[in-house]
Design a protein around this motif. Structure first.
Motif, PDB file in Angstrom:
ATOM      1  N   ALA A  42       0.907  -1.132  -0.150  1.00 23.39           N
ATOM      2  CA  ALA A  42      -0.124  -0.151   0.188  1.00 23.39           C
ATOM      3  C   ALA A  42       0.842   0.669   0.063  1.00 23.39           C
ATOM      4  CB  ALA A  42      -1.010   0.202   1.024  1.00 23.39           C
ATOM      5  N   ASP A  43       0.129   1.792  -0.620  1.00 25.15           N
ATOM      6  CA  ASP A  43       1.074   3.232  -0.462  1.00 25.15           C
ATOM      7  C   ASP A  43       0.884   4.390   0.945  1.00 25.15           C
ATOM      8  OD1 ASP A  43      -1.583   4.923  -0.218  1.00 25.15           O
ATOM      9  OD2 ASP A  43      -1.375   5.290  -2.960  1.00 25.15           O
TER      10      ASP A  43
ATOM     11  N   GLU B 143      -2.761   4.939   1.595  1.00 22.22           N
ATOM     12  CA  GLU B 143      -3.723   3.808   2.040  1.00 22.22           C
ATOM     13  C   GLU B 143      -3.485   2.919   3.426  1.00 22.22           C
ATOM     14  OE1 GLU B 143      -4.098   2.189  -2.675  1.00 22.22           O
ATOM     15  OE2 GLU B 143      -2.308   1.777  -1.022  1.00 22.22           O
ATOM     16  N   LYS B 144      -2.104   2.955   3.821  1.00 24.30           N
ATOM     17  CA  LYS B 144      -1.606   2.648   4.796  1.00 24.30           C
ATOM     18  C   LYS B 144      -3.006   3.385   5.838  1.00 24.30           C
ATOM     19  CE  LYS B 144       3.306   1.179   3.567  1.00 24.30           C
ATOM     20  NZ  LYS B 144       4.943   1.651   3.259  1.00 24.30           N
TER      21      LYS B 144
ATOM     22  N   ARG C  31      -5.371   4.754   6.023  1.00 24.25           N
ATOM     23  CA  ARG C  31      -6.625   4.531   5.910  1.00 24.25           C
ATOM     24  C   ARG C  31      -7.083   3.032   6.281  1.00 24.25           C
ATOM     25  NH1 ARG C  31     -11.284   4.957   1.248  1.00 24.25           N
ATOM     26  NH2 ARG C  31     -13.029   5.001   2.282  1.00 24.25           N
ATOM     27  N   MET C  32      -6.183   1.628   6.007  1.00 19.58           N
ATOM     28  CA  MET C  32      -5.624   0.965   6.908  1.00 19.58           C
ATOM     29  C   MET C  32      -6.003   0.530   8.191  1.00 19.58           C
ATOM     30  SD  MET C  32      -3.311  -0.838   3.718  1.00 19.58           S
ATOM     31  CE  MET C  32      -3.157  -2.873   4.005  1.00 19.58           C
TER      32      MET C  32
ATOM     33  N   VAL D 141     -10.245  -5.123   4.730  1.00 19.99           N
ATOM     34  CA  VAL D 141      -9.975  -4.036   3.792  1.00 19.99           C
ATOM     35  C   VAL D 141     -11.507  -3.492   3.040  1.00 19.99           C
ATOM     36  CG1 VAL D 141      -8.878  -2.720   2.334  1.00 19.99           C
ATOM     37  CG2 VAL D 141      -7.852  -3.903   4.119  1.00 19.99           C
TER      38      VAL D 141
ATOM     39  N   THR E 123     -13.284  -0.221   3.887  1.00 14.82           N
ATOM     40  CA  THR E 123     -12.891   0.599   2.031  1.00 14.82           C
ATOM     41  C   THR E 123     -13.601   1.061   1.445  1.00 14.82           C
ATOM     42  OG1 THR E 123     -11.538  -0.401   1.345  1.00 14.82           O
ATOM     43  CG2 THR E 123     -10.498   0.596   3.325  1.00 14.82           C
TER      44      THR E 123
ATOM     45  N   LEU F 135      -8.564   1.632  -2.989  1.00 13.77           N
ATOM     46  CA  LEU F 135      -7.827   1.414  -1.868  1.00 13.77           C
ATOM     47  C   LEU F 135      -8.943  -0.701  -2.165  1.00 13.77           C
ATOM     48  CD1 LEU F 135      -6.189   0.322   0.156  1.00 13.77           C
ATOM     49  CD2 LEU F 135      -7.413   2.007   1.471  1.00 13.77           C
ATOM     50  N   GLN F 136      -9.787  -0.334  -1.769  1.00 17.17           N
ATOM     51  CA  GLN F 136     -10.982  -1.764  -2.605  1.00 17.17           C
ATOM     52  C   GLN F 136     -10.466  -2.125  -3.543  1.00 17.17           C
ATOM     53  OE1 GLN F 136     -14.530  -0.914  -2.714  1.00 17.17           O
ATOM     54  NE2 GLN F 136     -15.587  -2.333  -1.043  1.00 17.17           N
TER      55      GLN F 136
ATOM     56  N   LYS G 284      -7.797  -2.463  -4.387  1.00 21.52           N
ATOM     57  CA  LYS G 284      -6.373  -3.664  -4.133  1.00 21.52           C
ATOM     58  C   LYS G 284      -6.521  -4.393  -2.992  1.00 21.52           C
ATOM     59  CE  LYS G 284      -2.484  -0.013  -4.690  1.00 21.52           C
ATOM     60  NZ  LYS G 284      -1.448   0.659  -3.941  1.00 21.52           N
ATOM     61  N   ALA G 285      -7.165  -3.975  -2.624  1.00 14.35           N
ATOM     62  CA  ALA G 285      -7.568  -5.346  -1.415  1.00 14.35           C
ATOM     63  C   ALA G 285      -8.459  -6.289  -2.133  1.00 14.35           C
ATOM     64  CB  ALA G 285      -8.346  -4.770  -0.412  1.00 14.35           C
TER      65      ALA G 285
END
Length: 336
Positions: A43-44, A47-48, A50-51, A175, A179, A183-184, A186-187
């Motif tokens: 993650a960037d 994104e980190k 938000r995680m 995630v 989210t 990001l979603q 990516k998850a």
């Protein structure tokens, strides 16, 4: 103590069930937040954050279930506690170091100077990975009867890797649930990769367990037990197929079914846990000590049970309350 029958029978069984419940809840709840930490390198920066926001209200309470499980093992089955922790001393120490590292990193990553944030992010990932690998190693050793041979160490190492992958899968599903947007998406991709490791991990433990014990083999592959237990693997296979189908169609335009991968993964972990529980019962130390042999005196167990009647609802209550209050999508991480 005699209200439910022989206390030397129902009290050890009750505490074994309570310990099993605690372990299962811990694996599911702390499993997903460990999985979020394992996914950190992919993650960037935004994104980190938000995680972290998605697990912030829950991660500390999730670990309470591990404390409860170990506490029950200590007070209800002290002999087994000594045998198990003596055999698993090194991975337990590594797990504790990992839990401490990720806990410190979780707090310090937002309080340290900006140029130190990457270091704390790395520490959070490292602590999460250490904890997951240690727990997987302990699972592998336990399945193999806590023996220390070259073969058991290899199997324990394989279990360590695949449990970490399994945690990353359920973390990715969390995630997806918490989210939206890039990001979603990516998850979803992370979950598509992790599901194969989860399948291999469950299959390896399921096949190894009857292989190491003729007793367990007979419990699964004799008539009529084979047909009575057949729904467990069939349900697991159906769930995996549904998970793969859902992941191929997520995310949806209106975010419907974002809950399904996480819910299905919980059911999948639960089915695997019940399969293992059935396999090892009545042993708390595989092929060495039964729950009845390792149990404390009935008088001691009854006193502890009275305390548990008050403590367990409190733990369950604040867990439910936290997940209810902080339901919905994780928003921007802010500390002002």
């Amino acid at each position: 103590m005699t209200y439910f029958g022989d206390p030397t029978q129902w009290l050890p069984l009750t505490f074994a069930a309570l310990m099993g419940l605690s372990i299962l809840v811990y694996v599911v709840l702390d499993g997903f937040d460990l999985g979020v930490g394992i996914l950190f390198p992919f993650a960037d920066e935004a994104e980190k954050d938000r995680m972290i926001a998605s697990i912030g209200p829950f991660w500390d309470a999730n670990e309470t279930w591990l404390v409860l499980a170990i506490g029950i093992l200590l007070v209800a089955f002290p002999t087994a506690h000594g045998v198990i922790l003596t055999s698993l001393y090194l991975p337990v120490a590594i797990m504790l170091i990992g839990l401490i590292l990720r806990g410190v990193a979780f707090e310090f990553r937002v309080k340290a100077p900006a140029h130190h944030k990457n270091g704390w992010d790395t520490a959070f990932f490292t602590g999460s990975l250490m904890t997951a690998l240690a727990q997987g190693f302990m699972l592998g050793k336990y399945v193999m009867g806590l023996e220390s041979t070259f073969g058991t160490w290899i199997f324990a190492a394989i279990s360590a890797v695949f449990l970490a992958v399994g945690y990353s899968f359920i973390g990715a599903c969390w995630v997806i649930l918490k989210t939206d947007g890039a990001l979603q998406q990516k998850a979803v991709d992370w979950a598509k990769g992790g599901i194969w490791g989860l399948i291999i991990g469950i299959a390896s433990v399921s096949l190894a367990t009857p292989w190491v014990s003729p007793r367990i083999f007979d419990k699964w592959f004799t008539f009529p037990e084979f047909f009575l237990l057949l729904p467990l693997p069939l349900m697991s296979g159906i769930l995996i197929a549904l998970l793969w189908y859902a992941l191929r169609h997520l995310p949806t335009r209106n975010d419907s079914w974002a809950w399904f991968p996480f819910a299905a993964s919980i059911v999948l972990f639960t089915l695997a846990f019940f399969g293992m529980s059935y396999s090892f019962y009545p042993y708390v130390v595989p092929e060495q000590l039964t729950i009845y042999e390792a149990a404390s005196a009935p008088e001691s167990l009854f006193i502890v049970l009275i305390g548990t009647v008050f403590v367990l609802p409190v733990i369950a209550g604040y867990t439910v309350m936290a997940y209810t209050i902080f339901r919905g999508k994780a928003t921007e991480l802010r500390y002002d």
